[in-house]
Design an enzyme around this catalytic site. Structure first.
Site, PDB file in Angstrom:
ATOM      1  N   CYS A   1      15.201  15.063 -42.679  1.00 54.80           N
ATOM      2  CA  CYS A   1      14.415  16.302 -42.519  1.00 54.80           C
ATOM      3  C   CYS A   1      15.293  17.546 -42.603  1.00 54.80           C
ATOM      4  CB  CYS A   1      13.680  16.306 -41.182  1.00 54.80           C
ATOM      5  SG  CYS A   1      12.422  15.055 -41.029  1.00 54.80           S
TER       6      CYS A   1
ATOM      7  N   GLU B   1       0.535  -0.174 -66.240  1.00 59.59           N
ATOM      8  CA  GLU B   1       1.677  -0.171 -65.320  1.00 59.59           C
ATOM      9  C   GLU B   1       2.648  -1.261 -65.760  1.00 59.59           C
ATOM     10  OE1 GLU B   1       4.461  -0.064 -62.613  1.00 59.59           O
ATOM     11  OE2 GLU B   1       2.893   1.471 -62.525  1.00 59.59           O
TER      12      GLU B   1
ATOM     13  N   CYS C   1       6.430  14.905 -58.542  1.00 58.70           N
ATOM     14  CA  CYS C   1       7.216  15.213 -57.349  1.00 58.70           C
ATOM     15  C   CYS C   1       8.555  15.823 -57.730  1.00 58.70           C
ATOM     16  CB  CYS C   1       7.428  13.948 -56.509  1.00 58.70           C
ATOM     17  SG  CYS C   1       8.380  12.670 -57.363  1.00 58.70           S
TER      18      CYS C   1
END
Length: 420
Positions: free
Chosen positions: A75, A309, A376
């Site tokens: 974090c 996939e 992302c």
């Protein structure tokens, strides 16, 4: 020694202090902080602060909840007020891509992660130390993962003591137990425990393992044959159910130890709604479909979905997810770059961090009107768009979803429409 004020943030969320020769990048600091840097090291062509003191706090700061903040690599932004985190994520995304997009915060910013990989090492049991590949933070809690983290870690430590199994030695690359992966169904309450080890367990070891983790819905032992430092192995069910379930809205997903699932169950519904909002027509191709996270959700809303996939196991899981939800979606094994882009109204792409690369040209040559690009990694998206997709598509809309509170990372959903 370098003394200065943090003037801004790097693309990967590090504070930047201007020095005489080169900027110094200081982890766990934010714009407005005043710092004294006592040591640096060179990493990837940058000077990274190794030892520093915070002399004056930025008004953007909040008190971190976790006692391990500042050392644990999980974090980087826990010391930032959450509203500021969202603002800075939007600014970083625009700086990298040139796209100004609204951002939706996570419905929960504590206890939101549905999976955690605890490394079991002779340095401690927990998560990697920031900037030190051989350092491990010996965890006592993880408020971004679960209130039950202390319980999981206590069970693991007691199990190791009773059985005498050796933790992994990162320097010597040897040992018995390497990782403990715990998954939680946030909306179902189901728990999966998976021990990744380098030894076959004896009967007594298995009994102790099942006893210490008797609270779990599903218990696995995964044999790891290589020395790579990652939580992967051949999973064998020891006790309980072969899958745990997660419920996102009106869709149920089966989760297996070796299947990928978005890590924030609470923000996932925002991500799914964003993809649905940009999808048009009736026929959807879901490239990089994984376990059918997007495809099954869209099929539930009336779209006819085909998914591709490369991972056969993920395809099996996706088809099971389609069956248990009773939807019109079929998934098959294939490489995205070899997939014929036929008569589809929308193509959903959620590529790995490296981006689409050659698949971009395949899409450009197709006749598909709409691409919904889930990313992302804004740098990879920018490369795909500027080098390839821009030839045939324009950015019509975009939205950011904060799947990763207290980190610089953000998930983007970009609507691309074919130029006419």
């Amino acid at each position: 020694m370098i003394v200065g004020r943090v003037e801004g943030l790097s693309d990967d969320g590090l504070g930047i202090v201007r020095a005489k020769k080169k900027p110094v990048f200081v982890p766990f600091t934010y714009p407005g902080d005043y710092v004294e840097v006592h040591g640096t090291r060179r990493r990837f062509g940058r000077l990274l602060a190794r030892d520093f003191v915070l002399l004056e706090h930025s008004p953007l700061r909040q008190r971190p909840r976790c006692r391990h903040f500042g050392k644990c690599g999980g974090c980087l932004w826990q010391g930032l007020k959450y509203k500021v985190q969202l603002e800075l994520k939007g600014e970083l995304f625009e700086r990298i891509t040139g796209i100004n997009a609204p951002i939706k915060g996570s419905p929960k910013i504590w206890g939101f992660r549905n999976v955690s990989n605890f490394i079991v090492s002779n340095e401690g049991v927990g998560l990697k130390e920031y900037g030190n590949p051989l350092g491990v933070v010996d965890l006592r809690e993880c408020p971004v993962f679960s209130k039950r983290t202390p319980e999981y870690l206590r069970a693991l430590r007691d199990f190791l003591v009773e059985t005498g199994l050796n933790p992994w030695n990162l320097r010597q690359r040897k040992g018995d137990v390497h990782y403990l992966r715990v998954r939680e169904g946030k909306f179902t309450g189901e728990i999966m425990v998976n021990l990744i080890a380098h030894v076959e367990p004896s009967g007594d070891v298995l009994k102790a393992f099942k006893d210490y983790f008797s609270f779990a819905t599903s218990i696995y032992w995964s044999m790891k044959a290589d020395e790579r430092d990652d939580p992967r192995g051949e999973a064998e069910l020891i006790s309980g159910e072969p899958f745990i379930r997660e419920r996102i809205g009106d869709v149920v997903y089966l989760i297996h130890p070796n299947s990928f699932f978005q890590t924030n169950s609470y923000a996932l519904q925002l991500l799914l709604r964003a993809v649905e909002g940009f999808a048009d027509g009736e026929k959807v191709l879901d490239l990089y479909s994984g376990v059918g996270t997007f495809g099954v959700y869209l099929a539930r809303r009336g779209f006819t979905v085909e998914g591709v996939e490369i991972n056969p196991f993920a395809v099996e899981m996706a088809n099971q997810n389609a069956r248990i939800n009773g939807v019109s979606a079929t998934f098959k094994v294939g490489r995205a770059e070899e997939t014929p882009i036929g008569d589809y109204d929308t193509v959903i792409v959620d590529p790995p961090r490296k981006g689409l690369k050659e698949v971009s040209e395949l899409l450009v040559k197709s006749e598909v009107e709409k691409i919904v690009y889930v990313s992302c990694n804004p740098k990879a998206f920018k490369l795909d768009y500027e080098r390839h997709l821009k030839k045939a598509y324009r950015v019509e809309n975009a939205v950011l979803i904060d799947m990763f509170p207290h980190t610089p990372h953000v998930e983007a959903v970009v609507e691309l429409v074919r130029k006419r």
